[in-house]
Design a protein around this motif. Structure first.
Motif, mmCIF file in Angstrom:
data_model
loop_
_atom_site.group_PDB
_atom_site.id
_atom_site.type_symbol
_atom_site.label_atom_id
_atom_site.label_comp_id
_atom_site.label_asym_id
_atom_site.label_seq_id
_atom_site.Cartn_x
_atom_site.Cartn_y
_atom_site.Cartn_z
ATOM 1 N N ARG A 82 -11.797 -6.549 -15.262
ATOM 2 C CA ARG A 82 -11.142 -5.700 -14.271
ATOM 3 C C ARG A 82 -10.071 -6.495 -13.541
ATOM 4 O O ARG A 82 -10.355 -7.522 -12.928
ATOM 5 C CB ARG A 82 -12.167 -5.144 -13.282
ATOM 6 N N LEU A 83 -8.843 -6.006 -13.600
ATOM 7 C CA LEU A 83 -7.703 -6.618 -12.925
ATOM 8 C C LEU A 83 -7.235 -5.677 -11.824
ATOM 9 O O LEU A 83 -7.026 -4.490 -12.073
ATOM 10 C CB LEU A 83 -6.571 -6.876 -13.919
ATOM 11 N N SER A 84 -7.064 -6.191 -10.611
ATOM 12 C CA SER A 84 -6.726 -5.316 -9.490
ATOM 13 C C SER A 84 -5.704 -5.958 -8.568
ATOM 14 O O SER A 84 -5.603 -7.186 -8.468
ATOM 15 C CB SER A 84 -7.990 -4.978 -8.688
ATOM 16 N N ALA A 85 -4.950 -5.108 -7.896
ATOM 17 C CA ALA A 85 -4.007 -5.530 -6.858
ATOM 18 C C ALA A 85 -3.969 -4.450 -5.792
ATOM 19 O O ALA A 85 -3.770 -3.274 -6.101
ATOM 20 C CB ALA A 85 -2.621 -5.760 -7.435
ATOM 21 N N VAL A 86 -4.179 -4.854 -4.541
ATOM 22 C CA VAL A 86 -4.241 -3.897 -3.436
ATOM 23 C C VAL A 86 -3.314 -4.365 -2.312
ATOM 24 O O VAL A 86 -3.364 -5.526 -1.890
ATOM 25 C CB VAL A 86 -5.680 -3.760 -2.895
ATOM 26 N N LEU A 87 -2.457 -3.465 -1.845
ATOM 27 C CA LEU A 87 -1.615 -3.721 -0.691
ATOM 28 C C LEU A 87 -2.369 -3.272 0.557
ATOM 29 O O LEU A 87 -2.798 -2.110 0.645
ATOM 30 C CB LEU A 87 -0.305 -2.954 -0.819
ATOM 31 N N THR A 88 -2.563 -4.185 1.512
ATOM 32 C CA THR A 88 -3.355 -3.866 2.699
ATOM 33 C C THR A 88 -2.535 -4.045 3.977
ATOM 34 O O THR A 88 -1.636 -4.888 4.052
ATOM 35 C CB THR A 88 -4.596 -4.773 2.794
ATOM 36 N N TYR A 89 -2.879 -3.226 4.985
ATOM 37 C CA TYR A 89 -2.260 -3.348 6.302
ATOM 38 C C TYR A 89 -3.366 -3.347 7.358
ATOM 39 O O TYR A 89 -4.180 -2.418 7.406
ATOM 40 C CB TYR A 89 -1.299 -2.191 6.578
ATOM 41 N N LYS A 90 -3.393 -4.395 8.188
ATOM 42 C CA LYS A 90 -4.389 -4.518 9.251
ATOM 43 C C LYS A 90 -3.750 -4.129 10.581
ATOM 44 O O LYS A 90 -2.619 -4.514 10.898
ATOM 45 C CB LYS A 90 -4.903 -5.956 9.322
ATOM 46 N N SER A 91 -4.503 -3.393 11.382
ATOM 47 C CA SER A 91 -3.993 -2.945 12.678
ATOM 48 C C SER A 91 -3.818 -4.135 13.625
ATOM 49 O O SER A 91 -4.488 -5.164 13.479
ATOM 50 C CB SER A 91 -4.953 -1.934 13.293
ATOM 51 N N PRO A 92 -2.922 -4.032 14.625
ATOM 52 C CA PRO A 92 -2.707 -5.132 15.566
ATOM 53 C C PRO A 92 -3.966 -5.559 16.311
ATOM 54 O O PRO A 92 -4.145 -6.740 16.609
ATOM 55 C CB PRO A 92 -1.662 -4.565 16.537
ATOM 56 N N ASN A 93 -4.869 -4.606 16.611
ATOM 57 C CA ASN A 93 -6.101 -4.961 17.323
ATOM 58 C C ASN A 93 -7.235 -5.366 16.394
ATOM 59 O O ASN A 93 -8.338 -5.668 16.859
ATOM 60 C CB ASN A 93 -6.551 -3.814 18.235
ATOM 61 N N GLY A 94 -7.000 -5.356 15.101
ATOM 62 C CA GLY A 94 -8.004 -5.800 14.145
ATOM 63 C C GLY A 94 -9.155 -4.844 13.928
ATOM 64 O O GLY A 94 -10.163 -5.207 13.323
ATOM 65 N N LYS A 95 -9.013 -3.595 14.362
ATOM 66 C CA LYS A 95 -10.118 -2.635 14.270
ATOM 67 C C LYS A 95 -10.130 -1.832 12.976
ATOM 68 O O LYS A 95 -11.121 -1.193 12.674
ATOM 69 C CB LYS A 95 -10.069 -1.678 15.471
ATOM 70 N N TRP A 96 -9.056 -1.855 12.223
ATOM 71 C CA TRP A 96 -9.055 -1.117 10.969
ATOM 72 C C TRP A 96 -8.072 -1.730 9.985
ATOM 73 O O TRP A 96 -7.161 -2.463 10.365
ATOM 74 C CB TRP A 96 -8.732 0.365 11.193
ATOM 75 N N MET A 97 -8.312 -1.448 8.727
ATOM 76 C CA MET A 97 -7.407 -1.884 7.663
ATOM 77 C C MET A 97 -7.270 -0.758 6.657
ATOM 78 O O MET A 97 -8.258 -0.153 6.234
ATOM 79 C CB MET A 97 -7.921 -3.137 6.965
ATOM 80 N N TYR A 98 -6.032 -0.502 6.244
ATOM 81 C CA TYR A 98 -5.735 0.524 5.250
ATOM 82 C C TYR A 98 -5.295 -0.169 3.967
ATOM 83 O O TYR A 98 -4.579 -1.179 4.008
ATOM 84 C CB TYR A 98 -4.628 1.447 5.763
ATOM 85 N N GLY A 99 -5.726 0.338 2.842
ATOM 86 C CA GLY A 99 -5.348 -0.268 1.575
ATOM 87 C C GLY A 99 -5.004 0.769 0.528
ATOM 88 O O GLY A 99 -5.593 1.852 0.483
ATOM 89 N N ILE A 100 -4.036 0.435 -0.323
ATOM 90 C CA ILE A 100 -3.686 1.278 -1.460
ATOM 91 C C ILE A 100 -3.403 0.353 -2.633
ATOM 92 O O ILE A 100 -2.754 -0.685 -2.474
ATOM 93 C CB ILE A 100 -2.470 2.181 -1.148
ATOM 94 N N GLY A 101 -3.932 0.687 -3.813
ATOM 95 C CA GLY A 101 -3.782 -0.248 -4.909
ATOM 96 C C GLY A 101 -4.035 0.336 -6.282
ATOM 97 O O GLY A 101 -4.123 1.557 -6.466
ATOM 98 N N TYR A 102 -4.184 -0.572 -7.244
ATOM 99 C CA TYR A 102 -4.341 -0.214 -8.657
ATOM 100 C C TYR A 102 -5.340 -1.169 -9.305
ATOM 101 O O TYR A 102 -5.388 -2.358 -8.975
ATOM 102 C CB TYR A 102 -3.000 -0.315 -9.388
ATOM 103 N N MET A 103 -6.147 -0.630 -10.223
ATOM 104 C CA MET A 103 -7.033 -1.453 -11.032
ATOM 105 C C MET A 103 -6.955 -1.021 -12.482
ATOM 106 O O MET A 103 -6.888 0.178 -12.769
ATOM 107 C CB MET A 103 -8.491 -1.353 -10.557
ATOM 108 N N ASN A 104 -6.954 -2.000 -13.390
ATOM 109 C CA ASN A 104 -7.064 -1.732 -14.813
ATOM 110 C C ASN A 104 -8.399 -2.269 -15.296
ATOM 111 O O ASN A 104 -8.731 -3.433 -15.056
ATOM 112 C CB ASN A 104 -5.929 -2.395 -15.595
ATOM 113 N N ASP A 105 -9.164 -1.397 -15.949
ATOM 114 C CA ASP A 105 -10.474 -1.771 -16.474
ATOM 115 C C ASP A 105 -10.373 -1.823 -17.995
ATOM 116 O O ASP A 105 -10.200 -0.800 -18.649
ATOM 117 C CB ASP A 105 -11.525 -0.745 -16.046
ATOM 118 N N LEU A 106 -10.455 -3.032 -18.550
ATOM 119 C CA LEU A 106 -10.365 -3.219 -19.992
ATOM 120 C C LEU A 106 -11.776 -3.291 -20.560
ATOM 121 O O LEU A 106 -12.492 -4.274 -20.364
ATOM 122 C CB LEU A 106 -9.592 -4.488 -20.333
ATOM 123 N N LEU A 107 -12.183 -2.219 -21.243
ATOM 124 C CA LEU A 107 -13.537 -2.082 -21.758
ATOM 125 C C LEU A 107 -13.607 -2.506 -23.220
ATOM 126 O O LEU A 107 -12.721 -2.186 -24.016
ATOM 127 C CB LEU A 107 -14.004 -0.631 -21.641
#
Length: 257
Positions: free
Chosen positions: A210-235
């Protein structure tokens, strides 16, 4: 009936606070999957050595003939993990999980005629070595025991499985304040399964990458993080190799209790 999902929801498979963001594997009977998750990362003691990650996740998926991720329901995941940080760069985790996954065939009408979904109860442990500089890949070894049931809680055709997972992961800050980052991971999975029909354990062998890359953004107060990304699963399946794609969206809440 096509699935319609309108949810501001959920994803995760973490290693540490604001950790990795990768979806569960859903097998080879789809081309594209969409995974959402909502997690709560909570410190449990004043010293910060114990923490808990609770998350709920849901996935929608296409069939093998298209890439419409809203075609059908994939999986529901409920997960609880407790981590102990026994050294500044070392931690161990114990976790339990319940998973409800629909079963599909490769040809219409796709949904399995019998045992339309399987239920999984999972126990796992993980040991992780990280570094003060997060761009240096952390190393995590995870051992799982998985138990499968059909809708009537009878043993699934594969009733049990042991799986070992080795993961390397880096976090690269894109801004000086480190609120915007890319988390990249590479994971290798090995497993053995118990077949009810033969009453035997299969050979322990390598199964997927499994290969993955996620772009994340953390809030200034550190109370939440949002992420959006992609994963490839080679079976590695009977017919050779099968590549399955995943789009991921996540929201992690941090120490809000």
């Amino acid at each position: 009936m096509k699935l319609r999902i309108i949810l501001p929801v959920v994803l995760l498979n973490l290693v540490y606070s604001f950790g990795q963001l990768t979806p569960p594997g859903l097998g080879s009977n789809s081309n594209m999957n969409l995974w959402f998750a909502l997690g709560l990362d909570q410190q449990l003691d004043s010293a910060g050595k114990f923490s808990s990650m609770t998350y709920v996740g849901i996935a929608a998926q296409s069939n093998v003939d298209n890439a419409n991720v809203f075609e059908r329901f994939g999986i529901l995941v409920l997960n609880e993990e407790v981590k102990f940080k026994f050294r500044p760069t070392w931690s161990v985790s114990l976790a339990a999980s319940y998973r409800h996954q629909n079963e599909y065939e490769k040809s219409p009408p796709y949904l399995a005629a019998e045992d339309k979904f399987k239920q999984e109860f999972r126990l796992y442990s993980r040991i992780t070595k990280s570094w003060k500089k997060k761009w240096i890949p952390s190393i995590a070894f995870r051992q799982e025991y998985r138990k499968f049931y059909n809708p009537e809680f009878r043993d699934w055709k594969v009733s049990s499985a042991f799986r070992s997972r080795l993961k390397f992961q880096s976090e690269i800050a894109l801004t000086r304040n480190k609120r915007l980052s890319v988390i990249a991971g590479c994971e290798f999975l090995f497993s053995t399964e118990f077949e009810e029909k033969t009453q035997k354990w299969e050979h322990f062998e390598y199964g997927e990458t499994r290969l993955s890359a996620v772009l994340t953004y953390k809030s200034p107060n550190g109370k939440w993080m949002y992420g959006i990304g992609y994963m490839n699963d080679l079976l590695h399946v009977d017919a050779g190799k099968k590549s399955v794609n995943y789009l991921t969206v996540s929201l992690i809440l941090n120490n809000i209790l």
